[in-house]
Design an enzyme around this catalytic site. Sequence first.
Site, PDB file in Angstrom:
ATOM      1  N   TYR A   1      42.076  40.921  31.155  1.00  7.79           N
ATOM      2  CA  TYR A   1      42.685  39.711  30.592  1.00  7.79           C
ATOM      3  C   TYR A   1      42.466  38.523  31.506  1.00  7.79           C
ATOM      4  CZ  TYR A   1      46.693  39.823  33.870  1.00  7.79           C
ATOM      5  OH  TYR A   1      47.484  39.780  34.990  1.00  7.79           O
TER       6      TYR A   1
ATOM      7  N   LYS B   1      40.843  42.024  36.919  1.00 11.02           N
ATOM      8  CA  LYS B   1      42.058  41.535  36.253  1.00 11.02           C
ATOM      9  C   LYS B   1      42.336  42.431  35.047  1.00 11.02           C
ATOM     10  CE  LYS B   1      44.472  37.195  35.374  1.00 11.02           C
ATOM     11  NZ  LYS B   1      45.638  37.560  36.152  1.00 11.02           N
TER      12      LYS B   1
ATOM     13  N   GLU C   1      49.062  40.239  48.401  1.00 13.72           N
ATOM     14  CA  GLU C   1      49.311  39.181  47.400  1.00 13.72           C
ATOM     15  C   GLU C   1      50.651  39.462  46.750  1.00 13.72           C
ATOM     16  OE1 GLU C   1      46.519  39.301  44.107  1.00 13.72           O
ATOM     17  OE2 GLU C   1      46.560  41.481  44.028  1.00 13.72           O
TER      18      GLU C   1
ATOM     19  N   LEU D   1      43.411  40.147  43.852  1.00 16.49           N
ATOM     20  CA  LEU D   1      42.708  39.378  42.823  1.00 16.49           C
ATOM     21  C   LEU D   1      42.149  38.088  43.430  1.00 16.49           C
ATOM     22  CD1 LEU D   1      42.301  39.457  39.650  1.00 16.49           C
ATOM     23  CD2 LEU D   1      44.031  37.653  39.628  1.00 16.49           C
TER      24      LEU D   1
HETATM   25  N1  PDD Z   1      48.364  36.434  37.198  1.00 16.76           N
HETATM   26  N2  PDD Z   1      47.193  38.102  41.856  1.00 16.76           N
HETATM   27  C1  PDD Z   1      47.670  38.739  40.769  1.00 16.76           C
HETATM   28  C2  PDD Z   1      47.994  40.196  40.875  1.00 16.76           C
HETATM   29  C3  PDD Z   1      47.847  38.037  39.567  1.00 16.76           C
HETATM   30  O1  PDD Z   1      48.290  38.689  38.481  1.00 16.76           O
HETATM   31  C4  PDD Z   1      47.567  36.651  39.521  1.00 16.76           C
HETATM   32  C5  PDD Z   1      47.746  35.821  38.275  1.00 16.76           C
HETATM   33  C6  PDD Z   1      47.095  36.021  40.680  1.00 16.76           C
HETATM   34  C7  PDD Z   1      46.741  34.559  40.707  1.00 16.76           C
HETATM   35  O2  PDD Z   1      45.552  34.317  40.015  1.00 16.76           O
HETATM   36  P1  PDD Z   1      45.233  32.917  39.322  1.00 16.76           P
HETATM   37  O3  PDD Z   1      45.399  31.858  40.370  1.00 16.76           O
HETATM   38  O4  PDD Z   1      43.844  33.042  38.895  1.00 16.76           O
HETATM   39  O5  PDD Z   1      46.219  32.747  38.196  1.00 16.76           O
HETATM   40  C8  PDD Z   1      46.903  36.783  41.818  1.00 16.76           C
HETATM   41  C9  PDD Z   1      48.543  35.788  35.933  1.00 16.76           C
HETATM   42  C10 PDD Z   1      49.001  34.370  35.999  1.00 16.76           C
HETATM   43  C11 PDD Z   1      49.412  36.682  35.060  1.00 16.76           C
HETATM   44  O6  PDD Z   1      49.249  37.891  35.175  1.00 16.76           O
HETATM   45  O7  PDD Z   1      50.198  36.172  34.266  1.00 16.76           O
END
Ligand code: PDD
Length: 292
Positions: free
Chosen positions: A34, A149, A181, A205
């Site tokens: 996703y 992801k 993270e 991620l």
């Molecule tokens: N998640 N690490 C994890 C485990 C995440 O699920 C996310 C973002 C990030 C940050 O990634 P980005 O800057 O590309 O949004 C880091 C999204 C927002 C979610 O699962 O809703």
Amino acid sequence: MDDALVYLNGEYLPRERACLPLTDRGLLFGDSVYEVVPAYGGRPFRVNQHLARLDRSLAAIRMQNPLSHDEWRTVFERLTAPVQGQDQSIYLQVTRGAYPVRNHVIPAQVDANVFAFCMPIPPRDPAVAARGIRAITLDDIRWHRCDIKATTLLANVLARAQASDEGADEAILVRDGQVMEGTASNLFIVSNGLLITPPDSPELLPGITRDLVLELAQEAGVPHAHATIGMAELESAEEVWVTSSTREIAAVVELNGRRVGDGVPGEMWHRMDALYQACKERLRLGDECHDD
Ligand code: PDD
């Protein structure tokens, strides 16, 4: 999003008519990936980076992107057009599809299911952002491909539940003494004036927001580095932030019940947050801020 349309396999449907079979592999095995793309003023933010990461996630699970990047852009436009007045996060998911028999083996002929929809992002309240958030640290019990992801997020969900139980907004995950993270965010610390985030690895991620923060730091001449972060460094950091497409840059002001720095968002946070907000505003005005 009640009257907003959902994209499903080439069609735009009211949400209640958008259905997938029970045998979809995303549902049965979490066999899907996703993205979450914020859209400001109807314009998706860092869309090229999100689509490139989608390609990488799909390749890592032995799939090809069923849509071209132009087709995805059209989907995003169609979904956000009716709700341009409000900021949105666009959720998209690609599953390996539905098959008559539940079987772990990846089918030779893959017929992916693809869907996307928008959710409103509440208007940012600067006063709330400037209060900061609370976090706890937890053992990272996830798998070793957190760079994909994938929708297999149960460990993240349980860690977030534990954070909520303890009155915190986010759990920061620690593997073998290294801080990785958050459950849905990347991590930064400021240590001796240096902005640090853990290096890319299969254990975290590669966040789009994290990359933008690093680009903005580079442009502004803020000293920054990729480096592993141990618990002691986290606990003694002047500032701790988590970043994500929906949370933007959130300052952690309390960690495991103890104040971080002075217990308020730090000087560096104010500086980077202002740069980040300026980038969003430029996008609203039609400038593809840092989207190359
Ligand atoms: N998640 N690490 C994890 C485990 C995440 O699920 C996310 C973002 C990030 C940050 O990634 P980005 O800057 O590309 O949004 C880091 C999204 C927002 C979610 O699962 O809703």
